[in-house]
Every structure is written in C-alpha cells, then in structure tokens.
Design a protein around this motif. Structure first.
Motif, short mmCIF file in Angstrom:
data_model
loop_
_atom_site.label_atom_id
_atom_site.label_comp_id
_atom_site.label_asym_id
_atom_site.label_seq_id
_atom_site.Cartn_x
_atom_site.Cartn_y
_atom_site.Cartn_z
N GLU A 78 5.14 36.45 22.90
CA GLU A 78 4.45 36.09 21.68
C GLU A 78 3.31 35.14 21.98
O GLU A 78 3.31 34.44 23.00
N ALA A 79 2.32 35.17 21.10
CA ALA A 79 1.15 34.31 21.26
C ALA A 79 0.66 33.91 19.87
O ALA A 79 1.05 34.50 18.85
N VAL A 80 -0.20 32.90 19.85
CA VAL A 80 -0.82 32.45 18.61
C VAL A 80 -2.17 33.16 18.48
O VAL A 80 -3.03 33.05 19.36
N SER A 81 -2.36 33.88 17.38
CA SER A 81 -3.62 34.60 17.16
C SER A 81 -4.71 33.61 16.76
O SER A 81 -4.43 32.47 16.37
N PRO A 82 -5.99 34.04 16.83
CA PRO A 82 -7.07 33.15 16.37
C PRO A 82 -6.91 32.70 14.93
O PRO A 82 -7.39 31.64 14.55
N GLY A 83 -6.20 33.51 14.13
CA GLY A 83 -5.95 33.11 12.74
C GLY A 83 -4.74 32.25 12.54
O GLY A 83 -4.41 31.86 11.41
N GLY A 84 -4.02 31.95 13.63
CA GLY A 84 -2.86 31.07 13.55
C GLY A 84 -1.53 31.76 13.37
O GLY A 84 -0.51 31.09 13.25
N ASP A 85 -1.52 33.09 13.38
CA ASP A 85 -0.26 33.82 13.25
C ASP A 85 0.41 33.98 14.61
O ASP A 85 -0.26 34.03 15.65
N ILE A 86 1.73 34.11 14.61
CA ILE A 86 2.48 34.42 15.82
C ILE A 86 2.51 35.94 15.96
O ILE A 86 3.02 36.64 15.07
N VAL A 87 1.94 36.45 17.05
CA VAL A 87 1.81 37.90 17.24
C VAL A 87 2.50 38.30 18.54
O VAL A 87 2.62 37.50 19.48
N PRO A 88 2.99 39.55 18.62
CA PRO A 88 3.64 40.02 19.86
C PRO A 88 2.63 40.26 20.97
O PRO A 88 1.47 40.58 20.72
N VAL A 89 3.10 40.10 22.20
CA VAL A 89 2.31 40.39 23.40
C VAL A 89 3.06 41.42 24.22
O VAL A 89 4.23 41.21 24.57
N ARG A 90 2.41 42.53 24.52
CA ARG A 90 3.04 43.56 25.35
C ARG A 90 2.79 43.28 26.83
O ARG A 90 1.74 42.76 27.21
N TYR A 91 3.77 43.66 27.64
CA TYR A 91 3.64 43.54 29.09
C TYR A 91 3.81 44.93 29.72
O TYR A 91 4.36 45.85 29.12
N GLY A 92 3.35 45.04 30.96
CA GLY A 92 3.62 46.23 31.73
C GLY A 92 5.06 46.21 32.24
O GLY A 92 5.90 45.45 31.77
N LYS A 93 5.34 47.03 33.23
CA LYS A 93 6.70 47.17 33.76
C LYS A 93 6.81 46.50 35.13
O LYS A 93 5.87 46.53 35.93
N VAL A 94 7.97 45.91 35.39
CA VAL A 94 8.28 45.38 36.72
C VAL A 94 8.75 46.52 37.61
O VAL A 94 9.57 47.35 37.20
N LEU A 95 8.23 46.56 38.84
CA LEU A 95 8.70 47.51 39.84
C LEU A 95 9.59 46.75 40.83
O LEU A 95 9.16 45.76 41.42
N HIS A 96 10.83 47.21 40.96
CA HIS A 96 11.81 46.52 41.80
C HIS A 96 12.34 47.50 42.85
O HIS A 96 12.86 48.56 42.50
N PHE A 97 12.20 47.13 44.10
CA PHE A 97 12.71 47.92 45.22
C PHE A 97 13.75 47.08 45.96
O PHE A 97 13.55 45.88 46.17
N SER A 98 14.85 47.70 46.37
CA SER A 98 15.94 46.94 47.01
C SER A 98 16.56 47.76 48.13
O SER A 98 16.71 48.98 48.02
N LYS A 99 16.94 47.05 49.20
CA LYS A 99 17.60 47.72 50.32
C LYS A 99 18.57 46.75 51.00
O LYS A 99 18.28 45.57 51.17
N ARG A 100 19.70 47.27 51.35
CA ARG A 100 20.77 46.55 52.06
C ARG A 100 21.13 45.21 51.38
O ARG A 100 21.05 44.14 52.00
N PRO A 101 21.57 45.25 50.14
CA PRO A 101 21.90 44.01 49.45
C PRO A 101 23.07 43.25 50.05
O PRO A 101 23.24 42.06 49.78
N GLN A 102 23.89 43.92 50.87
CA GLN A 102 25.05 43.25 51.47
C GLN A 102 24.75 42.71 52.86
O GLN A 102 25.66 42.21 53.54
#
Length: 413
Positions: A68-92
């Motif tokens: 969320e962010a404050v708009s120039p008019g003072g309203d609380i507006v949603p903010v969209r994000y992209g996606k996280v890319l997660h790669f994993s190997k040998r967690p043990q």
C-alpha cells in the motif's frame, strides 16, 4: 600445488561462457523491468527461468501480496508487485548459502533509457547492466561451475530473485528473512564499484509519508475559516530538516510534497514524502522518536490532523562479528584470483541489510564491476562478467569442500 589449484578446472570452465553471458546481458538489458512495470517484470522472469534451468534446481514462482502507498490525493492505494523467483538445491546439505539479487530496475516505461550500447571493447552501457542483471548472470555462472565440480554435494543453496528491491523490497522482505534464517551465509549480487571495491557497513533506510488534513475554504470570502494543510506541511518540512545533525549520522531527506491546487482555495490536503538513513539501531530509535514528536506537533495545530505512513524497511548493517569475518575470508580468497578485495562503508542500502537483520552474515556487492547506476550512464566493465563469477564460484566450492572459517555456521552477527 597452490591452495586453490584443486578448484582451478571449474574456474577455467567459466572462460568460454563470456560470449553467451554478454549476449544474454544485452538481451536482458533491453527488457524494461522497472519495478512498477508488471508486464515487463513478467517478461524478464520468462527470460530468466530457461537460463536457470541448466542448474536443475527446484523452482518456485511466488506471488506477492499487494502493498500500500499514499496517493497524491492522500488516499491509501494498493501497490502491485512482480513475482519472486526462488531456486533451491540440496536443502539438507551440511552448509547452506543464500544467493540474492533483484531483477527490477529504476527505469520505468517512460524512461528514454531502454537499450544497451557498447561504449568500447571493455564497457557496456545500458539499463540494469550492472544493477543488477549482470548480478543475476554472475549467480548463474557461479552456480553452473559449482554444480559441475566435485564440491557441490557439500553445499546446498537457495537463490532468491525479487522484483521490488529498488523500492525497498517491501513485498519480498518476508521471503528474504525466511530464507536467511535457513542459511549459513549470504551472497548479494549488487554491483561492486568499477575498481572492485565492495560495500561494507551500510546505513539502514526508511521511506515515509506524512498525511496532513486541514479545512478547505474560499481564499477570498472565507480565508480565516480555512486551515491550510500546505502551511502545516511547511512546518513539517522545517521540523524534519531540523533533525539533521541532531541524531548522530542520521539524515532526513525531504523528497516531495504533494497537495494544494487552485490558489483561490485554502488547501485541505498535503503529503510530505521523505527518506531517513540511520547508521545504528540507536539512531533508528531516535529518528522514530523525532518523527513521532513532529506528528504530535502537527496534531496540536488548530484544525490540522496528521498521521505517519511508512517504516524502516531496512535496518543498519554493521561491519562486525561474522559479517566482518566473511569479508576477510573472501578478501583472502580474492588474492588467489589476483583480486584486491577492499571495502568501504556506504550510506546506500540493499537486501544485504535485510539478511543482516535476520541474523545472516553476508557480502552484498559480489556482482559485476560497474558504476553510475540509477542514471542513463550506467555501465558494466565487461572483463568482470567472468571475473566475478569465478570469485563467487570459488567461495561456493570452498564452502562445499568444508573450508569455511572455523565456527562459522549459524552464528549471530
């Protein structure tokens, strides 16, 4: 046999990847992945995923909740994000490394800076070539070398590529903290300086907005019935600026004031937007106390109400304990590659701050050598594309061979 000779065949294996790496960097630089360009971020992710497929890692594409962010008019507006890319190997595996960098840039779709160009045989100019698409390729190459080596089974790794670092990693912060708590050391691939110098201690940072509400009135007929939010904003700015020099090395930078309108109306809305940088946790607490006092002062003004939005998204990262030991170890490894590894404190911040706050020692400028980032003069030194991959590959192989510094595993900074 020199100390690192047993790792040399897999370091040498990286040399022929230069042309492929340069071609990918040019292609990726031409994809606009400004933080707010959700379609461009998706296009960038579609380019990264097949490149990382050679690592044969578990792959997760993670949707982030809206901010969320404050708009120039003072309203609380949603903010969209992209996606996280997660790669994993040998967690043990007995040792766990966390490798992170962002794939967003500061250049939006309205920027005239959209494509790369060779300045000369040694330098490429382009959006994100250093910050931080060159860093993504450094991760890929380093892990590709590790995976072909006999030392891979001794180390597990996670890669987190986030889409919102340039605006503070508000959406991806929880994922970074979660992965940090599962790792033994962190590697962040922000660019090194052009001469190879790394960032050491980093200030913490917070982005804030103060919403101020007054009372509108006709500037001629009923001027005295109004309560000007812009006048209150002026008091707010003066009070914030007065905190500079009184809170250690903390800085308060007022970046923008939204509000007002036709000059025949007493304005009833204003938003003061500012950034705070702090070198220590004590400075952070003092800054928070100072901001709270200013909110109280504004609310004490006749007909004015004010509230504070934002937070310290990044805590200070101090050069001490295990983080300092990690730097010193990497400096010694660099000498094996004829690299003079030095570092200096900076007022800038990055996701290395997030990892440090989660208790993970990390080095956060292991990416390519470059400079003039966040401008249309951004450049990367091309001889660092493989050079920096070799340094990170050596770090990972040494860790996989059980040659981390003594007593290094899972200890607080």
């Amino acid at each position: 046999m020199t100390e690192h000779a047993k790792f040399q065949p897999w370091l040498d294996w990286l040399d022929p990847r230069y042309i492929q790496t340069l071609d990918r960097l040019k292609t990726w630089s031409a994809i606009n992945s400004g933080t707010g360009n959700i379609d461009g971020l998706a296009q960038m992710a579609d380019a990264i995923l097949p490149a990382f497929a050679e690592l044969d890692a578990e792959t997760n594409i993670i949707d982030l909740p809206d901010g969320e962010a404050v708009s120039p008019g003072g309203d609380i507006v949603p903010v969209r994000y992209g996606k996280v890319l997660h790669f994993s190997k040998r967690p043990q595996a007995p040792v766990r490394a966390l490798l992170c960098i962002h794939y967003d840039t500061v250049f939006g779709t309205d920027s005239p800076f959209q494509s790369p160009r060779l300045i000369n045989d040694t330098t490429l100019n382009g959006p994100g070539v250093a910050d931080a698409k060159g860093g993504i390729l450094t991760i890929l190459n380093a892990l590709a070398a590790l995976e072909r080596s006999p030392f891979a089974n001794g180390i597990g790794w996670d890669v987190v590529l986030n889409p919102d670092e340039e605006t503070g990693s508000a959406g991806s912060a929880a994922i970074l903290a979660e992965r940090a708590r599962a790792a033994d050391f962190g590697m962040i691939f922000e660019p090194a300086l052009a001469d190879g110098t790394l960032a050491g201690a980093r200030k913490g940072s917070g982005n804030f907005s103060i919403r101020i509400k007054g009372k509108a009135a006709h500037a001629g007929r009923e001027f005295y019935a109004g309560r000007s939010a812009m006048v209150a904003a002026a008091h707010c700015v003066t009070a914030l600026d007065a905190l500079n020099g009184k809170t250690g090395d903390a800085t308060f930078n007022i970046g923008k004031i939204d509000g007002g309108g036709p000059v025949n109306i007493v304005p009833d809305t204003a938003i003061v937007r500012f950034n705070v940088r702090v070198a220590t946790h004590d400075e952070r607490h003092s800054a928070e106390t100072g901001m709270s006092a200013i909110i109280d002062q504004l609310n004490a003004m006749d007909g004015i109400t004010a509230d504070l939005h934002g937070r310290f998204g990044r805590a200070p990262k101090e050069m001490a304990g295990k983080t300092k030991a990690l730097f010193e170890w990497v400096r010694d490894l660099g000498s094996n590659l004829d690299l003079d590894i030095a570092w200096k404190a900076t007022g800038g911040c990055c996701d290395g701050n997030n990892l440090a706050e989660a208790g993970l020692p990390n080095i956060d400028t292991l990416g390519v050598r470059g400079g003039l980032i966040h401008s249309d003069q951004e450049f990367v030194k091309l001889d660092s594309l493989i050079e920096r991959a070799k340094l990170s590959a050596l770090i990972l192989m040494k860790a996989g061979a059980g040659e981390l510094p003594a007593n290094f595993i899972k200890t607080e900074i």
